[in-house]
Write a protein that holds these residues in place. Structure first.
Motif, short mmCIF file in Angstrom:
data_model
loop_
_atom_site.label_atom_id
_atom_site.label_comp_id
_atom_site.label_asym_id
_atom_site.label_seq_id
_atom_site.Cartn_x
_atom_site.Cartn_y
_atom_site.Cartn_z
N ARG A 18 0.82 -1.21 0.00
CA ARG A 18 0.00 0.00 0.00
C ARG A 18 0.85 1.25 0.00
O ARG A 18 1.94 1.29 0.58
CB ARG A 18 -0.91 0.02 1.22
CG ARG A 18 -1.99 -1.04 1.23
CD ARG A 18 -2.92 -0.81 2.41
NE ARG A 18 -2.20 -0.85 3.69
CZ ARG A 18 -2.58 -0.19 4.77
NH1 ARG A 18 -3.64 0.61 4.74
NH2 ARG A 18 -1.90 -0.32 5.90
N ARG A 19 0.34 2.29 -0.65
CA ARG A 19 1.00 3.59 -0.62
C ARG A 19 0.22 4.50 0.32
O ARG A 19 -0.88 4.94 0.02
CB ARG A 19 1.07 4.21 -2.02
CG ARG A 19 1.95 5.45 -2.06
CD ARG A 19 2.01 6.04 -3.48
NE ARG A 19 3.12 6.97 -3.63
CZ ARG A 19 3.10 8.25 -3.27
NH1 ARG A 19 2.00 8.77 -2.72
NH2 ARG A 19 4.16 9.02 -3.44
N LEU A 20 0.81 4.79 1.48
CA LEU A 20 0.21 5.66 2.46
C LEU A 20 0.74 7.09 2.27
O LEU A 20 1.76 7.30 1.63
CB LEU A 20 0.53 5.16 3.88
CG LEU A 20 0.11 3.72 4.18
CD1 LEU A 20 0.47 3.36 5.62
CD2 LEU A 20 -1.37 3.51 3.94
N PRO A 21 0.08 8.09 2.83
CA PRO A 21 0.56 9.47 2.65
C PRO A 21 1.85 9.74 3.41
O PRO A 21 2.09 9.16 4.48
CB PRO A 21 -0.60 10.31 3.20
CG PRO A 21 -1.34 9.40 4.11
CD PRO A 21 -1.21 8.03 3.53
N ALA A 22 2.67 10.64 2.86
CA ALA A 22 3.85 11.13 3.57
C ALA A 22 3.39 11.89 4.81
O ALA A 22 2.39 12.61 4.77
CB ALA A 22 4.67 12.03 2.67
N ARG A 23 4.11 11.72 5.91
CA ARG A 23 3.68 12.34 7.17
C ARG A 23 4.88 12.71 8.03
O ARG A 23 5.98 12.20 7.86
CB ARG A 23 2.79 11.38 7.97
CG ARG A 23 1.35 11.34 7.54
CD ARG A 23 0.64 10.11 8.06
NE ARG A 23 1.15 8.92 7.39
CZ ARG A 23 1.36 7.76 8.00
NH1 ARG A 23 1.14 7.64 9.29
NH2 ARG A 23 1.78 6.72 7.31
N TYR A 24 4.60 13.61 9.00
CA TYR A 24 5.58 14.04 9.99
C TYR A 24 5.23 13.39 11.32
O TYR A 24 4.05 13.37 11.72
CB TYR A 24 5.55 15.56 10.13
CG TYR A 24 6.38 16.13 11.25
CD1 TYR A 24 7.77 16.12 11.18
CD2 TYR A 24 5.77 16.69 12.37
CE1 TYR A 24 8.54 16.66 12.21
CE2 TYR A 24 6.53 17.23 13.39
CZ TYR A 24 7.92 17.21 13.31
OH TYR A 24 8.67 17.75 14.33
N GLY A 25 6.23 12.86 12.02
CA GLY A 25 6.02 12.28 13.34
C GLY A 25 6.65 13.15 14.41
O GLY A 25 7.87 13.18 14.56
N PRO A 26 5.86 13.90 15.18
CA PRO A 26 6.41 14.79 16.21
C PRO A 26 7.01 14.01 17.38
O PRO A 26 6.46 12.99 17.81
CB PRO A 26 5.20 15.61 16.67
CG PRO A 26 4.12 15.34 15.65
CD PRO A 26 4.40 13.99 15.09
N ALA A 27 8.11 14.49 17.91
CA ALA A 27 8.75 13.82 19.04
C ALA A 27 7.83 13.68 20.24
O ALA A 27 7.82 12.62 20.89
CB ALA A 27 10.04 14.55 19.41
N PRO A 28 7.03 14.72 20.62
CA PRO A 28 6.19 14.56 21.80
C PRO A 28 5.12 13.48 21.68
O PRO A 28 4.56 13.05 22.69
CB PRO A 28 5.53 15.95 21.95
CG PRO A 28 6.45 16.88 21.24
CD PRO A 28 6.98 16.10 20.09
N GLU A 29 4.83 13.03 20.46
CA GLU A 29 3.81 12.00 20.27
C GLU A 29 4.39 10.58 20.24
O GLU A 29 3.64 9.62 20.05
CB GLU A 29 3.03 12.28 18.99
CG GLU A 29 2.22 13.58 19.05
CD GLU A 29 1.40 13.82 17.80
OE1 GLU A 29 1.25 12.87 16.98
OE2 GLU A 29 0.89 14.95 17.64
#
Length: 289
Positions: A133-144
Motif C-alpha cells: 500500500r501507498r500511504l501518505p507522507a507524514r511528519y512524526g512529532p517527538a512529543p507524540e
C-alpha cells in the motif's frame, strides 16, 4: 557502488558447494555501500521485507533517493534535516545524539522521490520495508512518540515506540529504539517471531543497529536456533555494528557496565496484519522482555 560480479559457474567438473548464508553480524563499515555507511536490503540480508540504511551528510549536503516499492522512515540519529517528499517539506529538529532523547521523524511512502538536506550535517537512519500500500507522507512529532520503561532491575530499559504497530500507521514497517543502561540486559528472556501462530506469534524479519556510549564500549548479542540449522550467533558488538535476525530466539542484548547501549530495531514480515507478537524461550522465563 556496483557489485563485483562473481565467477561464472563451470560447465563441467565437480559441483560447487552451496553459497554460504549471509553473515548475521555486520561490523561497522562492512555493510557500507554508495552514500550509506550501512545499506542492508532484502537481497543482501537473504530475506524479503526489512531494510536499513544509515546516511551521513556533511554541512550543507543533500541526498536524494527513490523509495521504489519500499516505505521508509527518516530518523535523525544525530543532527537535524529537512525531508522533501510528495511536494511537502518536513523540518526535523532531530537531536544531538541517540542518548539525548526522542526525536521527530518523517514517513516516506513507496513510489516517491525524496530529498534529505542538512544545514549542519548529521547522521540519519532510513528504516524500510517492502510494502504493497501507498500511504501518505507524514511528519512524526517527538512529543507524540510513546516511551515506556520495559523490565525491572538490571533488565530495565527504555523503549521508544516511534513506529511500533500500535503507535504509527505503516503498511508493513515496524521500528522502535531501545536504550539499555550500562550493566543491564535487554531482550530477556530470549524471544522469537519466526512462526505464524494466529494471536500468539507473527513472522518478522529483524535488524538491530547499535550505538554504544563512550570510547571502547561494547555489548553482546545472542541469537540461538529455534529450529535445526536456524540462526546461531554470539557476537561482541560495538558502535556502528548491525545484526540480522532472520529467525531464532534473540536475546539477551547485554550492555557493558559504564557504557549505555542503543539499538534501532527494524522489523517487517508477510503477515496479513501488521503486528508484533512474540514467543518467549521456555527455558528462560524468569524475566520480562
Amino acid at each position: 557502488m556496483s557489485p563485483v560480479p562473481g565467477p561464472e559457474r563451470p560447465t563441467s567438473g565437480p559441483e560447487r558447494p552451496a553459497p554460504r548464508p549471509p553473515s548475521l553480524h555486520l561490523p561497522a563499515g562492512t555493510a557500507a555501500r554508495g552514500p550509506y555507511t550501512v545499506d542492508v536490503d532484502p537481497e543482501r540480508a537473504g530475506w524479503t521485507y526489512a531494510a536499513l540504511r544509515v546516511l551521513t551528510l556533511g554541512p550543507g549536503e543533500t541526498h536524494s533517493f527513490g523509495s521504489g516499492d519500499f516505505e521508509w522512515t527518516v530518523l535523525p540519529l544525530a543532527g537535524a534535516c529537512s525531508v522533501r517528499v510528495d511536494g511537502e517539506i518536513f523540518e526535523l529538529r532531530g537531536r544531538v545524539g541517540v542518548f539525548d532523547g526522542v526525536t521527530d521523524f518523517a514517513y516516506v511512502p513507496r513510489d516517491a522521490h525524496t530529498q534529505i538536506a542538512s544545514g549542519a550535517g548529521g547522521r540519519f537512519a532510513l528504516a524500510g520495508a517492502k510494502c504493497g500500500r501507498r500511504l501518505p507522507a507524514r511528519y512524526g512529532p517527538a512529543p507524540e512518540v510513546p516511551v515506556e520503561t520495559r523490565g525491572s532491575g538490571d533488565r530495565a530499559r527504555e523503549v521508544r515506540n516511534f513506529a511500533s504497530a500500535d503507535a504509527f500507521a505503516c503498511d508493513r514497517l515496524i521500528a522502535v529504539e531501545v536504550v539499555t543502561p550500562g550493566g543491564h540486559w535487554s531482550s530477556y528472556p530470549p524471544h522469537k517471531h519466526d512462526e505464524h501462530l494466529p494471536g500468539a506469534e507473527s513472522v518478522l524479519e529483524e535488524i538491530y543497529h547499535y550505538e554504544v556510549r563512550g570510547p571502547h564500549g561494547l555489548a553482546y548479542q545472542r541469537i540461538s536456533p529455534s529450529r535445526p540449522g536456524g540462526a546461531d550467533l554470539l557476537a561482541e558488538v560495538r558502535d556502528g555494528d548491525t545484526v540480522l535476525v532472520p529467525n531464532g530466539w534473540h536475546g539477551p542484548s547485554i550492555a557493558q557496565p559504564g557504557h549505555d547501549l542503543y539499538y534501532l530495531n527494524v522489523m517487517a514480515g508477510p503477515g496479513p496484519e501488521r503486528e508484533w507478537r512474540i514467543s518467549f524461550h521456555p527455558e528462560h522465563t524468569e524475566g520480562y522482555a
